[in-house]
Design an enzyme around this catalytic site. Structure first.
Site, PDB file in Angstrom:
ATOM      1  N   LYS A   9       0.822  -1.207   0.000  1.00  0.00           N
ATOM      2  CA  LYS A   9       0.000   0.000   0.000  1.00  0.00           C
ATOM      3  C   LYS A   9       0.860   1.262   0.000  1.00  0.00           C
ATOM      4  O   LYS A   9       2.055   1.203   0.331  1.00  0.00           O
ATOM      5  CB  LYS A   9      -0.925  -0.023   1.223  1.00  0.00           C
ATOM      6  CG  LYS A   9      -1.943  -1.169   1.186  1.00  0.00           C
ATOM      7  CD  LYS A   9      -2.956  -1.057   2.315  1.00  0.00           C
ATOM      8  CE  LYS A   9      -4.015  -2.148   2.213  1.00  0.00           C
ATOM      9  NZ  LYS A   9      -5.121  -1.964   3.184  1.00  0.00           N
ATOM     10  N   TYR A  49     -12.689  -2.982  -3.704  1.00  0.00           N
ATOM     11  CA  TYR A  49     -13.267  -2.864  -2.363  1.00  0.00           C
ATOM     12  C   TYR A  49     -14.794  -2.784  -2.413  1.00  0.00           C
ATOM     13  O   TYR A  49     -15.420  -2.172  -1.532  1.00  0.00           O
ATOM     14  CB  TYR A  49     -12.678  -1.643  -1.649  1.00  0.00           C
ATOM     15  CG  TYR A  49     -11.258  -1.855  -1.161  1.00  0.00           C
ATOM     16  CD1 TYR A  49     -10.898  -2.978  -0.423  1.00  0.00           C
ATOM     17  CD2 TYR A  49     -10.259  -0.900  -1.404  1.00  0.00           C
ATOM     18  CE1 TYR A  49      -9.598  -3.179   0.027  1.00  0.00           C
ATOM     19  CE2 TYR A  49      -8.952  -1.096  -0.958  1.00  0.00           C
ATOM     20  CZ  TYR A  49      -8.635  -2.228  -0.234  1.00  0.00           C
ATOM     21  OH  TYR A  49      -7.350  -2.419   0.219  1.00  0.00           O
ATOM     22  N   ASN A 112      -2.285  -0.102   6.751  1.00  0.00           N
ATOM     23  CA  ASN A 112      -1.887  -1.406   7.289  1.00  0.00           C
ATOM     24  C   ASN A 112      -0.996  -2.219   6.335  1.00  0.00           C
ATOM     25  O   ASN A 112      -1.082  -3.442   6.264  1.00  0.00           O
ATOM     26  CB  ASN A 112      -3.117  -2.200   7.764  1.00  0.00           C
ATOM     27  CG  ASN A 112      -4.103  -2.462   6.646  1.00  0.00           C
ATOM     28  OD1 ASN A 112      -3.869  -2.049   5.505  1.00  0.00           O
ATOM     29  ND2 ASN A 112      -5.183  -3.151   6.938  1.00  0.00           N
ATOM     30  N   HIS A 115      -2.311  -5.366   1.226  1.00  0.00           N
ATOM     31  CA  HIS A 115      -3.553  -6.098   0.954  1.00  0.00           C
ATOM     32  C   HIS A 115      -3.138  -7.514   0.577  1.00  0.00           C
ATOM     33  O   HIS A 115      -2.156  -7.696  -0.152  1.00  0.00           O
ATOM     34  CB  HIS A 115      -4.327  -5.475  -0.209  1.00  0.00           C
ATOM     35  CG  HIS A 115      -5.373  -6.403  -0.745  1.00  0.00           C
ATOM     36  ND1 HIS A 115      -6.610  -6.520  -0.154  1.00  0.00           N
ATOM     37  CD2 HIS A 115      -5.351  -7.311  -1.769  1.00  0.00           C
ATOM     38  CE1 HIS A 115      -7.310  -7.447  -0.798  1.00  0.00           C
ATOM     39  NE2 HIS A 115      -6.571  -7.950  -1.780  1.00  0.00           N
ATOM     40  N   GLU A 126      -8.738 -11.236  -8.231  1.00  0.00           N
ATOM     41  CA  GLU A 126      -7.880 -10.076  -7.966  1.00  0.00           C
ATOM     42  C   GLU A 126      -6.620 -10.078  -8.840  1.00  0.00           C
ATOM     43  O   GLU A 126      -6.186  -9.020  -9.302  1.00  0.00           O
ATOM     44  CB  GLU A 126      -7.511 -10.042  -6.478  1.00  0.00           C
ATOM     45  CG  GLU A 126      -8.709  -9.728  -5.607  1.00  0.00           C
ATOM     46  CD  GLU A 126      -8.396  -9.587  -4.125  1.00  0.00           C
ATOM     47  OE1 GLU A 126      -9.251  -9.069  -3.400  1.00  0.00           O
ATOM     48  OE2 GLU A 126      -7.289  -9.993  -3.688  1.00  0.00           O
TER      49      GLU A 126
HETATM   50  P1  TYD Z   1     -11.040  -5.852   4.837  1.00  0.00           P
HETATM   51  O1  TYD Z   1     -11.237  -6.481   3.492  1.00  0.00           O
HETATM   52  O2  TYD Z   1     -12.120  -5.979   5.857  1.00  0.00           O
HETATM   53  O3  TYD Z   1      -9.681  -6.365   5.547  1.00  0.00           O
HETATM   54  P2  TYD Z   1      -8.316  -7.013   5.021  1.00  0.00           P
HETATM   55  O4  TYD Z   1      -7.511  -5.954   4.317  1.00  0.00           O
HETATM   56  O5  TYD Z   1      -7.638  -7.492   6.280  1.00  0.00           O
HETATM   57  O6  TYD Z   1      -8.704  -8.149   4.094  1.00  0.00           O
HETATM   58  O7  TYD Z   1     -10.785  -4.293   4.628  1.00  0.00           O
HETATM   59  C1  TYD Z   1     -10.053  -3.823   3.546  1.00  0.00           C
HETATM   60  C2  TYD Z   1      -9.302  -2.604   3.967  1.00  0.00           C
HETATM   61  O8  TYD Z   1     -10.219  -1.601   4.412  1.00  0.00           O
HETATM   62  C3  TYD Z   1      -8.373  -2.809   5.148  1.00  0.00           C
HETATM   63  O9  TYD Z   1      -7.142  -3.405   4.776  1.00  0.00           O
HETATM   64  C4  TYD Z   1      -8.216  -1.407   5.640  1.00  0.00           C
HETATM   65  C5  TYD Z   1      -9.567  -0.777   5.364  1.00  0.00           C
HETATM   66  N1  TYD Z   1     -10.389  -0.672   6.588  1.00  0.00           N
HETATM   67  C6  TYD Z   1     -10.509   0.555   7.215  1.00  0.00           C
HETATM   68  O10 TYD Z   1      -9.939   1.544   6.750  1.00  0.00           O
HETATM   69  N2  TYD Z   1     -11.242   0.651   8.355  1.00  0.00           N
HETATM   70  C7  TYD Z   1     -11.892  -0.418   8.890  1.00  0.00           C
HETATM   71  O11 TYD Z   1     -12.586  -0.274   9.948  1.00  0.00           O
HETATM   72  C8  TYD Z   1     -11.759  -1.693   8.238  1.00  0.00           C
HETATM   73  C9  TYD Z   1     -12.445  -2.920   8.822  1.00  0.00           C
HETATM   74  C10 TYD Z   1     -11.006  -1.776   7.089  1.00  0.00           C
END
Ligand code: TYD
Length: 153
Positions: A9, A49, A112, A115, A126
């Site tokens: 990211k 998303y 974070n 992805h 994807e």
């Molecule tokens: P998600 O697909 O739920 O998680 P992951 O990436 O672990 O598969 O969510 C996608 C992205 O959305 C996540 O990486 C970061 C963002 N996100 C937020 O910004 N706030 C939130 O409360 C959540 C649950 C996700």
């Protein structure tokens, strides 16, 4: 062998962690089958998303993913989807276990680091979203016999 998508990211590029994160996947033994830098668009993020479009953070999430280019990676290995998700850790870096990528490198729910595809079906969709077929390469790592037993691959 499974293939899975990892996106490094914008926060990872901004923080100079690209090499470190790719290195973790390499050291684990996953094969890098494709890698490219791309600027994401609203259109591709609406698809990627789609499951989050009703969430209050949807626009903020998309903006964060367009802040700089990302690095898209195709990683391959036995059970690669599950292995990469386990290495990635829980979505929120504050909850992710130490030893996972998010647990070791971030303190955020959104910024974070990576992805990672969450199932084999999602990975196929994807990978097709981010890579053309000719951008995914097939080659045999020379250390293959030392990565897996003969009956594992
Ligand atoms: P998600 O697909 O739920 O998680 P992951 O990436 O672990 O598969 O969510 C996608 C992205 O959305 C996540 O990486 C970061 C963002 N996100 C937020 O910004 N706030 C939130 O409360 C959540 C649950 C996700």
């Amino acid at each position: 062998m499974e293939q899975t998508l990892v996106l490094l990211k914008p926060c990872t590029l901004q923080r100079g962690l690209v090499g470190e994160i790719i290195s973790r996947f390499e050291k684990k033994g996953l094969r890098l089958a494709g890698m490219k830098m791309m600027q994401l668009t609203d259109a591709i993020l609406n698809e990627h998303y789609a499951h989050l479009r009703e969430k209050p953070f949807f626009q903020m999430l998309k903006d964060s993913m367009m802040a700089t280019p990302v690095i898209a990676c195709c990683l391959e290995g036995v059970e690669a989807v599950r292995v990469v998700r386990a290495m990635t850790g829980a979505t929120n870096g504050r909850n992710a276990d130490p030893g996972t990528i998010r647990g070791d490198y971030c303190v955020s729910n959104q910024q974070n680091i990576v992805h990672a595809s969450d199932s084999l079906e999602t990975a196929a969709v994807e990978l097709a979203r981010f890579f053309k077929p000719e951008e995914i390469f097939s080659y045999t790592p020379s250390n293959m016999n030392f990565m897996y037993a003969l009956d594992e691959r």
